[in-house]
Design a protein around this motif. Sequence first.
Motif, PDB file in Angstrom:
ATOM      1  N   ARG A 515       0.840  -1.100   0.046  1.00  0.00           N
ATOM      2  CA  ARG A 515       0.074   0.000  -0.174  1.00  0.00           C
ATOM      3  C   ARG A 515       0.602   1.319   0.029  1.00  0.00           C
ATOM      4  O   ARG A 515       0.422   2.239  -0.731  1.00  0.00           O
ATOM      5  CB  ARG A 515      -0.715  -0.042   1.301  1.00  0.00           C
ATOM      6  N   VAL A 518       2.239   1.888  -3.228  1.00  0.00           N
ATOM      7  CA  VAL A 518       1.255   2.770  -4.196  1.00  0.00           C
ATOM      8  C   VAL A 518       0.992   4.212  -3.789  1.00  0.00           C
ATOM      9  O   VAL A 518       0.919   4.799  -4.620  1.00  0.00           O
ATOM     10  CB  VAL A 518       0.017   1.764  -4.407  1.00  0.00           C
ATOM     11  N   SER A 524       3.760   2.820  -8.348  1.00  0.00           N
ATOM     12  CA  SER A 524       3.193   1.833  -8.986  1.00  0.00           C
ATOM     13  C   SER A 524       2.851   2.385 -10.729  1.00  0.00           C
ATOM     14  O   SER A 524       3.068   3.662 -10.686  1.00  0.00           O
ATOM     15  CB  SER A 524       1.642   1.747  -8.386  1.00  0.00           C
ATOM     16  N   GLU A 525       2.860   1.572 -11.596  1.00  0.00           N
ATOM     17  CA  GLU A 525       2.674   2.027 -12.716  1.00  0.00           C
ATOM     18  C   GLU A 525       1.537   3.043 -13.236  1.00  0.00           C
ATOM     19  O   GLU A 525       1.454   4.179 -13.698  1.00  0.00           O
ATOM     20  CB  GLU A 525       2.490   0.731 -13.752  1.00  0.00           C
ATOM     21  N   GLU A 526       0.389   2.395 -12.438  1.00  0.00           N
ATOM     22  CA  GLU A 526      -0.762   3.100 -12.662  1.00  0.00           C
ATOM     23  C   GLU A 526      -0.884   4.569 -12.353  1.00  0.00           C
ATOM     24  O   GLU A 526      -1.262   5.204 -12.839  1.00  0.00           O
ATOM     25  CB  GLU A 526      -2.041   2.338 -11.920  1.00  0.00           C
ATOM     26  N   THR A 552     -10.528   6.207  -6.760  1.00  0.00           N
ATOM     27  CA  THR A 552      -9.382   6.062  -7.002  1.00  0.00           C
ATOM     28  C   THR A 552      -8.718   5.062  -5.915  1.00  0.00           C
ATOM     29  O   THR A 552      -8.138   4.188  -5.896  1.00  0.00           O
ATOM     30  CB  THR A 552      -8.572   7.113  -6.522  1.00  0.00           C
ATOM     31  N   ARG A 555      -9.307   1.534  -7.114  1.00  0.00           N
ATOM     32  CA  ARG A 555      -8.097   1.154  -7.886  1.00  0.00           C
ATOM     33  C   ARG A 555      -6.907   0.891  -6.937  1.00  0.00           C
ATOM     34  O   ARG A 555      -5.943  -0.041  -7.289  1.00  0.00           O
ATOM     35  CB  ARG A 555      -7.916   2.028  -8.817  1.00  0.00           C
ATOM     36  N   ILE A 556      -6.729   1.593  -6.072  1.00  0.00           N
ATOM     37  CA  ILE A 556      -5.438   1.387  -5.211  1.00  0.00           C
ATOM     38  C   ILE A 556      -5.637  -0.054  -4.500  1.00  0.00           C
ATOM     39  O   ILE A 556      -4.599  -0.778  -4.602  1.00  0.00           O
ATOM     40  CB  ILE A 556      -5.654   2.239  -3.966  1.00  0.00           C
ATOM     41  N   GLN A 558      -7.105  -2.666  -5.659  1.00  0.00           N
ATOM     42  CA  GLN A 558      -6.813  -3.486  -6.837  1.00  0.00           C
ATOM     43  C   GLN A 558      -5.134  -3.540  -7.032  1.00  0.00           C
ATOM     44  O   GLN A 558      -4.946  -4.892  -6.948  1.00  0.00           O
ATOM     45  CB  GLN A 558      -7.417  -2.995  -7.970  1.00  0.00           C
ATOM     46  N   GLU A 559      -4.587  -2.585  -7.283  1.00  0.00           N
ATOM     47  CA  GLU A 559      -3.113  -2.549  -7.501  1.00  0.00           C
ATOM     48  C   GLU A 559      -2.379  -3.247  -6.261  1.00  0.00           C
ATOM     49  O   GLU A 559      -1.461  -4.065  -6.398  1.00  0.00           O
ATOM     50  CB  GLU A 559      -2.604  -1.100  -7.302  1.00  0.00           C
ATOM     51  N   ALA A 562      -3.180  -7.064  -6.473  1.00  0.00           N
ATOM     52  CA  ALA A 562      -2.317  -7.513  -7.871  1.00  0.00           C
ATOM     53  C   ALA A 562      -0.550  -7.783  -7.326  1.00  0.00           C
ATOM     54  O   ALA A 562      -0.311  -8.819  -7.545  1.00  0.00           O
ATOM     55  CB  ALA A 562      -2.256  -6.430  -8.828  1.00  0.00           C
ATOM     56  N   THR A 563      -0.169  -6.533  -6.464  1.00  0.00           N
ATOM     57  CA  THR A 563       1.192  -6.607  -6.219  1.00  0.00           C
ATOM     58  C   THR A 563       1.165  -7.715  -5.247  1.00  0.00           C
ATOM     59  O   THR A 563       2.260  -8.714  -5.567  1.00  0.00           O
ATOM     60  CB  THR A 563       1.395  -5.464  -5.299  1.00  0.00           C
TER      61      THR A 563
END
Length: 631
Positions: A515, A518, A524-526, A552, A555-556, A558-559, A562-563
């Motif tokens: 976290r 991100v 993070s890429e996004e 957002t 989406r965080i 999600q990121e 995924a990580t």
Amino acid sequence: MKDPMQSPKNNTPRLIAFAIAMVIILLFNILIINRLTRQKITEVPYSTFLQLLDAGKVKQADVEKEQISFTVDQGSQTVLFTTGRMDDTDLIGRMIRSDVEFTTSIPAQSSPLLSFLIAYILPLVITLGIGALLIRMMNRRMGGAMSFGKSTAKVYVEAQTGKMFSDVAGEDEAKAALSEIVDFLHDPGKYRDIGAKLPKGALLVGPPGTGKTLLAKAVAGEAKVPFFSISGSEFVEMFVGMGAARVRDLFKQASEKAPCIVFIDEIDAIGKKRDAGSGLGGNDEREQTLNQLLSEMDGFDSSKGVVILGATNRPESLDQALLRPGRFDRRIPVELPDLAGREAILRVHAKEVKMEEGVDYRAVALATSGTSGAELANIINEGALLAVKEGRNRVQQKDLEEAVETVLAGYQRKNAVITPQERKIVSYHEIGHAIVAACQSHSTPVHKITIIPRTSGALGYTMQVDEDEHYLMSREYILDKITTLTAGRAAEELIFNQITSGASNDIEQATKLARTMVTRLGMSEEFGMTALETVTNMYLGGDTSLACSEATSARIDQEVMATIRSAHQKAMEILQSHEQKLHELAAYLLERETITGEEFMQILNRKDGEVAEESPKLSDNFSGNTTDPEV
Ligand code: ADP
Ligand code: MG
Ligand code: ZN
């Protein structure tokens, strides 16, 4: 120091209060208690007693010299009667036959004077004693509020703190900033002559246990001036108006003793932001105290040599008014010690105990990254306790190493009841962490692996220690760390085809790291370099608050997921390709309970052909299927 409460001026209102209390207690005693206790007793003739006795109505009787008191059940309640005692030789026989529970309390000849003393004077003495005690206690708690708002005249000064800068290890920046204040207190005239104004107040800011209180005392010690100290929480416990009175008093005393230091510890307790919108007005008292503090700080002349030091670990919660120029305008960070600082702190505290020659403090400092001075002091003390426990009179390296684990992970629970199957799972879990850490290029080396449970609840752990301290963390380093954290669970899945609760702490840490990557580190890429969270409580655990929209935020999540998922995948792959070693090392750990990083690396790097005699293959008699690799 004289106890101000003894002064005659303050005594008069107290004496009046005392007298009123006494009269009330007396009246209460005579009017109410006697009435109450007398009312319920009915006197009956002896013949009635005998009738009741023969009818089996008497429950219990107390035979006294002159009278018999007895109880009779009347429906749901028990009624107390008395009757004069007669010379009845068959009384005992009658009572036994009627199955009465009886006692006799014929007292030794007692004088009427004595019984008067016992009945009236003794309770009075006791109540007065308790009353006096209560008043004394209340006075102490409220700083003498019985004197109704008058100055409490409590003396806050501690003549000599006995602390010097040499007692504070590390923290060189803080010491440098404070030494100017020391110089000013030494010789205020020098500054006055040239017309320079020194800051009135400095605020020591930093996490708990980093030596803020210690530094403040050391400033007073170095400057050889009186040290007035009070903790912020002491102000708020009292009645309305008392806090402000105390502040006034404190500053009055301080200006009489100048040059001196006024130290307000935990200043956030009174210095919290005054929030405009709290309609309930619940914090009036704190605001009054704060206002008084502000006006005192403005009111006194700093050239006299009164320096105010404050300490807090929640600087962000302080009211802006406290921080503006002319008040606590200097902010002195007191951070967690770095590697050199930790080593220095260990050495300072090691002077107080008998240490064996050649103890490697640097090694201990390396293993304690992120700890505070207070924890390091505690480590030295725990080490000394361990040495005593083993009957030695010097502290050794291994004591300190065990003490590090005690302070960081809790005491060993040698007698914890853990089933063999659980121990096996823990072994695989820990070796899973260790193998994955060792097989990645950016990981911290494994120092020690153990499956001895600790009081913190950990059933085992893998300790990683760097050869050097890092101030920057690369993205790869953090990713490797997350992968290592997921590896314990991955090993359990791979070997036992089941998951346990043992990974909860790993999961928490991994999530926090992912976290942070991100939301705060722009890794993070996004989202790139966008700050999505702000830290609200930097020194106390680092709470964060979101600074983005709900969309957002989703989406965080999600990121982050995924990580972690990909880290878990990677850990699984590493373990699958080292499954043989996983078995071998887990068996070795299970047998030894604790193994060092070197032992671990040696077995991990050994060619498959060289079978070690001391690490037998585990028999596969547990529920998981070790022979089935497709987990
Ligand atoms: P804080 O006020 O920041 O919470 P304290 O000053 O009360 O911390 O520190 C607690 C104890 O920790 C001190 O009494 C001291 O024994 C130890 N300590 C903390 N920091 C240091 C340091 N830099 N050097 C030596 N001892 C320290
Ligand atoms: Mg403190
Ligand atoms: Zn784990």
